[in-house]
Design a protein around this motif. Structure first.
Motif, short mmCIF file in Angstrom:
data_model
loop_
_atom_site.label_atom_id
_atom_site.label_comp_id
_atom_site.label_asym_id
_atom_site.label_seq_id
_atom_site.Cartn_x
_atom_site.Cartn_y
_atom_site.Cartn_z
N UNK A 1 -17.05 -13.44 5.67
CA UNK A 1 -17.79 -12.23 5.99
C UNK A 1 -18.45 -11.67 4.74
N UNK A 2 -19.55 -10.95 4.94
CA UNK A 2 -20.23 -10.28 3.82
C UNK A 2 -19.52 -9.00 3.43
N UNK A 3 -18.63 -8.48 4.27
CA UNK A 3 -17.88 -7.28 3.98
C UNK A 3 -16.47 -7.64 3.56
N UNK A 4 -15.85 -6.84 2.67
CA UNK A 4 -14.49 -7.13 2.26
C UNK A 4 -13.54 -6.94 3.44
N UNK A 5 -12.52 -7.79 3.56
CA UNK A 5 -11.61 -7.67 4.70
C UNK A 5 -10.71 -6.45 4.59
N UNK A 6 -10.30 -5.95 5.73
CA UNK A 6 -9.28 -4.90 5.74
C UNK A 6 -7.90 -5.53 5.69
N UNK A 7 -7.01 -5.01 4.85
CA UNK A 7 -5.66 -5.55 4.81
C UNK A 7 -4.96 -5.35 6.16
N UNK A 8 -4.14 -6.32 6.52
CA UNK A 8 -3.36 -6.23 7.75
C UNK A 8 -1.92 -5.88 7.43
N UNK A 9 -1.33 -4.86 8.09
CA UNK A 9 0.11 -4.62 7.92
C UNK A 9 0.89 -5.90 8.21
N UNK A 10 1.84 -6.22 7.34
CA UNK A 10 2.48 -7.52 7.43
C UNK A 10 3.99 -7.39 7.52
N UNK B 1 0.85 -1.18 0.00
CA UNK B 1 0.00 0.00 0.00
C UNK B 1 0.89 1.23 0.00
N UNK B 2 0.68 2.07 -1.00
CA UNK B 2 1.45 3.31 -1.10
C UNK B 2 0.55 4.49 -0.84
N UNK B 3 1.03 5.41 -0.01
CA UNK B 3 0.23 6.58 0.36
C UNK B 3 0.62 7.78 -0.49
N UNK B 4 -0.36 8.55 -0.90
CA UNK B 4 -0.16 9.81 -1.59
C UNK B 4 -0.83 10.92 -0.78
N UNK B 5 -0.31 12.14 -0.76
CA UNK B 5 0.82 12.63 -1.54
C UNK B 5 2.16 12.06 -1.09
N UNK B 6 3.19 12.30 -1.92
CA UNK B 6 4.49 11.70 -1.69
C UNK B 6 5.16 12.17 -0.41
N UNK B 7 4.74 13.33 0.11
CA UNK B 7 5.38 13.81 1.33
C UNK B 7 4.81 13.16 2.58
N UNK B 8 3.99 12.13 2.39
CA UNK B 8 3.55 11.31 3.52
C UNK B 8 4.24 9.95 3.39
N UNK B 9 5.48 9.84 3.88
CA UNK B 9 6.27 8.64 3.59
C UNK B 9 5.68 7.40 4.23
N UNK B 10 6.28 6.30 3.90
CA UNK B 10 5.97 4.97 4.40
C UNK B 10 4.99 4.24 3.51
N UNK B 11 5.51 3.21 2.91
CA UNK B 11 4.66 2.20 2.28
C UNK B 11 4.60 1.04 3.26
N UNK B 12 3.56 0.25 3.14
CA UNK B 12 3.39 -0.88 4.05
C UNK B 12 3.02 -2.12 3.24
N UNK B 13 3.68 -3.23 3.48
CA UNK B 13 3.25 -4.51 2.93
C UNK B 13 2.06 -4.98 3.76
N UNK B 14 1.00 -5.40 3.07
CA UNK B 14 -0.21 -5.85 3.76
C UNK B 14 -0.59 -7.23 3.24
N UNK B 15 -1.42 -7.93 4.00
CA UNK B 15 -1.89 -9.25 3.60
C UNK B 15 -3.41 -9.30 3.64
N UNK B 16 -3.96 -10.15 2.77
CA UNK B 16 -5.39 -10.41 2.71
C UNK B 16 -5.60 -11.91 2.58
N UNK B 17 -6.69 -12.44 3.12
CA UNK B 17 -7.02 -13.84 2.84
C UNK B 17 -7.59 -13.97 1.43
N UNK B 18 -7.38 -15.11 0.80
CA UNK B 18 -7.94 -15.34 -0.53
C UNK B 18 -9.46 -15.41 -0.51
N UNK B 19 -10.00 -15.81 0.60
CA UNK B 19 -11.45 -15.88 0.73
C UNK B 19 -11.84 -15.51 2.15
N UNK B 20 -13.10 -15.11 2.30
CA UNK B 20 -13.57 -14.67 3.61
C UNK B 20 -15.02 -15.07 3.79
#
Length: 368
Positions: free
Chosen positions: A94-103, A73-92
């Motif tokens: 729940x009726x709602x889409x899962x939120x990615x977890x910082x990994x 996940x990359x944040x914009x604008x560029x002056x807000x540093x830090x990208x984060x690797x996140x994970x998601x399950x292939x299936x869920x």
């Protein structure tokens, strides 16, 4: 019907004239996020410190392993540093889409801290279940490679520190009987970087007049194995180059310090992401284009429209990857806030295809 199960239409083009043309493909909508892609933060205070309503988050890069999907996940604008690797399950369930977890955890990321992950970019998973992460570093810290052992409690280890910082973009892994190699692109540089895991050694391979950006590797059974290169820019030529080139990886494995990529063809756009599936078909996503193209590497070059969306509101609208079974996973991004902003889809080879004959599109069914 829940949002994650809503039918939705995309254009998917079969790879006519290729050896995989007879393999049918089924495209399924797995998740969709109507508003924004947001992490599962440890607390509300943590989220407030990390984000604001003015900050946009986009998914870049992708890797798939067993039941999990990883992307940056990359944040914009560029002056807000830090990208984060996140994970998601292939299936869920729940009726709602899962939120990615910082990994593996948010504590692993801190811009300006050389002991942590500052700017993750390229991702890849090897046959031993290790997630490789490129870290660009910063003006204070050199670039590095980390591995996260997905089979062993996500243990994280820095396996190599480079002598430079920044400008690295993506990597592919070449696992051989003589060792594991990583080929890495450095945009704005006329070179590739090669890393040998067993020797813990890296070296620069000069590619005169060629600045590599997107990168992909032909399958193991296609020998001599080829490294495909998409150009960031062509020195002394046009700034935006559409050239697709290749290098035999034999010389890269043997430690050559200079290589001359050979021209295959001109693509219809400037690629930022390329992947080759287990059958040798290459997929490419292009800057400022609303489609992904494909080409069967065992056939004379013929670029085919593989996947496209109706609208284009992002300079980098897709990220995609393959899993261990050769299926393609696609994250489609749309900046238009009036529409669904993110969709995750799975393209399964060998499944039955459902066509709408009126417009040559296929209907994406509900989550598998």
């Amino acid at each position: 019907m829940s949002r994650s199960m809503t039918p939705f239409f995309v254009s998917v083009f079969l790879l006519g004239l290729s050896s995989v043309a007879t393999a049918k493909k089924l495209t399924r909508l797995v998740y969709e996020w109507p508003d924004k892609m947001d992490c599962e933060w440890p607390s509300k205070a943590t989220r407030t410190r990390a984000l604001s309503d003015e900050i946009s988050i986009e998914p870049h890069f992708m890797a798939v392993y067993r039941t999990r999907i990883f992307f940056v996940l990359k944040k914009y604008p560029e002056d807000t540093p830090a990208k984060v690797v996140v994970s998601l399950p292939k299936s869920s369930g729940s009726s709602e889409p899962p939120r990615p977890n910082p990994f593996p955890s948010l504590d692993m990321y801190e811009f300006g801290n050389c002991q942590k992950i500052e700017e993750p970019s390229g991702l890849a998973v090897d046959s031993l279940g290790r997630l490789w992460v490129l870290d660009r570093g910063s003006s204070k810290c050199n670039s590095k490679i980390l591995t996260i052992d997905l089979r062993n409690h996500d243990q994280t280890k820095v396996i190599h520190q480079f002598s430079f910082h920044d400008w690295i973009h993506d990597l592919v892994l070449d696992e051989t009987n003589n060792g594991t190699f990583a080929y890495i692109t450095r945009w704005d540089e006329q070179c590739l970087v090669v890393f040998c895991l067993e020797r813990n050694e890296s070296w620069i391979v000069e590619t005169p007049k060629v600045q590599s950006f997107a990168i992909a590797l032909s399958p193991k059974y296609h020998e001599p194995r080829q490294l495909y290169i998409g150009i960031y820019s062509h020195v002394f030529g046009e700034w935006n180059s559409n050239e697709l080139l290749s290098i035999s990886v034999a010389a890269l494995r043997n430690g050559t310090r200079t290589a001359y990529p050979k021209l295959i063809a001109n693509l219809t756009g400037e690629p930022y992401r390329m992947v080759v599936d287990n059958r040798g078909t290459m997929y490419a996503g292009f800057f400022n284009k609303n489609y992904i193209s494909s080409w069967n590497g065992s056939q004379p070059f013929q670029e085919q429209r593989y996947f496209e969306v109706a609208r284009l509101d992002s300079y980098w609208p897709f990220t995609f990857s393959k899993d261990q079974s050769g299926n393609i996973w696609i994250m489609a991004f749309n900046e238009n806030k009036a529409e669904t902003r993110f969709r995750l889809l799975k393209v399964t080879v060998g499944a039955e295809q459902f066509w709408d004959p009126a417009c040559c599109t296929c209907t994406c069914l509900s989550s598998p």
